[in-house]
Write an enzyme that holds these catalytic residues in place. Sequence first.
Site, PDB file in Angstrom:
ATOM      1  N   ASP A 219      -3.019  11.756  13.083  1.00  0.00           N
ATOM      2  CA  ASP A 219      -3.535  11.502  11.732  1.00  0.00           C
ATOM      3  C   ASP A 219      -2.452  10.795  10.905  1.00  0.00           C
ATOM      4  OD1 ASP A 219      -5.862  12.876   9.751  1.00  0.00           O
ATOM      5  OD2 ASP A 219      -3.971  12.472   8.727  1.00  0.00           O
TER       6      ASP A 219
ATOM      7  N   HIS B 215      -3.867  20.390   7.876  1.00  0.00           N
ATOM      8  CA  HIS B 215      -3.047  20.762   6.713  1.00  0.00           C
ATOM      9  C   HIS B 215      -3.112  22.257   6.404  1.00  0.00           C
ATOM     10  CE1 HIS B 215      -2.127  16.624   5.837  1.00  0.00           C
ATOM     11  NE2 HIS B 215      -3.387  16.295   5.656  1.00  0.00           N
TER      12      HIS B 215
HETATM   13  N1  Q9C Z   1      -4.910   9.759  -4.017  1.00  0.00           N
HETATM   14  C1  Q9C Z   1      -6.573  14.662   5.917  1.00  0.00           C
HETATM   15  O1  Q9C Z   1      -6.492  13.508   6.281  1.00  0.00           O
HETATM   16  N2  Q9C Z   1      -4.558  13.538  -1.040  1.00  0.00           N
HETATM   17  N3  Q9C Z   1      -6.230  15.045   4.675  1.00  0.00           N
HETATM   18  C2  Q9C Z   1      -5.039  12.218  -1.188  1.00  0.00           C
HETATM   19  C3  Q9C Z   1      -5.183  10.260  -2.701  1.00  0.00           C
HETATM   20  C4  Q9C Z   1      -4.832  14.332   0.080  1.00  0.00           C
HETATM   21  C5  Q9C Z   1      -5.761  14.097   3.718  1.00  0.00           C
HETATM   22  C6  Q9C Z   1      -4.755  11.705  -2.551  1.00  0.00           C
HETATM   23  C7  Q9C Z   1      -4.938  13.692   1.424  1.00  0.00           C
HETATM   24  C8  Q9C Z   1      -5.309  14.717   2.449  1.00  0.00           C
HETATM   25  C9  Q9C Z   1      -7.097  15.709   6.837  1.00  0.00           C
HETATM   26 ZN    ZN Z   2      -5.091  12.351   7.138  1.00  0.00          ZN
END
Ligand code: Q9C
Ligand code: ZN
Length: 343
Positions: free
Chosen positions: A196, A160
């Site tokens: 992912d 990200h």
């Molecule tokens: N309520 C990776 O898998 N927001 N990042 C989640 C859940 C962010 C995930 C919110 C998710 C980022 C590397």
């Molecule tokens: Zn992820």
Amino acid sequence: MKTVFSPGQLAHDPKHEISDGELRPAVEIPARAEMVRARILETELGEVLTPEDFGRGPLARVHDGDYLDFLDSFWTRWTNAGRGGEAFPFVWPVRGLSLEPKPDHIDGLLGRYSFDAGTPLGQYSFAAARASANSALTAARLVAGGERSAFALCRPPGHHAAAGYYGGYCFLNNAAIAGQWLRDAGAERVAILDVDYHHGNGTQSIFYERSDVLFLSIHADPREEYPYFLGHAGETGAAAGEGYNANYPLALGADWETWSNALAAAMARIRDFAPDTLVISLGLDAYEKDPISRFRLASEDFTRMGAALAGLGLPTIFVMEGGYAVEALGVNCVNTLAGFEGG
Ligand code: Q9C
Ligand code: ZN
């Protein structure tokens, strides 16, 4: 298959994240890496090596200098402002607001160099992110040196993170840094396939106008899922990169049958591109029991995924990304890697 991992990656140890309107326990935690390392040792996948330090050079090939300087100066600025613990941004330079001049105050800088409020930034985050990037670079060097494959046990994750901002638990884009390093080491074409659950917006944005790095991503439809603002099927690249970006957004609830159809389509594109090296952004959060995700892959499906990827017959670097079902993370990760080795 050799693994690369540094204990320094554990120094980023966030306590909380902003999620669902609350300050919740962080999910991107050191135990994730510990679980995977333990499973690698238990299954005797191969040696676990400590990374070499590649310095700032390969990071600056992907990230903006002012962004790296911001990460470097963060803790001093934060404590000078009388703060401690973890920082969260709360104001961003969106449409109509100005990126320049850059704010002097740390609260402004946090928004200037981030895209979400869900990523805790602490005293050791940058040091851990650099260690994680060094693991990816060391794995890239192993494969450039003739190994068929290598696993970078990256954490914090990277996909990200864009050239100039962090978010999604990511600070440095490990897969992009490895991919660019491979190009600089002589690979003419590199493909990065991101499996992912979330779209790899950072990696896409870094290579969007380039034809030498093909980026492909299989992920939850951004109309329904984070990161919301990138990852749609119509994003096919721009300028010289037109045709060198491929997104496979899937509806929430996708199971192996649906997911593997997208994988077959992505693999056909990779074959046409004929890269010298393949980088897999290996998120394990498409797993059915992942606490923040809504795909339905079973643990055995990760073995199938690894075996399918081996069919490309390419030198391959696996770079770990997300995956938050900590108890199953080691099994799912090593299933993928062992599936590749057996495939
Ligand atoms: N309520 C990776 O898998 N927001 N990042 C989640 C859940 C962010 C995930 C919110 C998710 C980022 C590397
Ligand atoms: Zn992820």
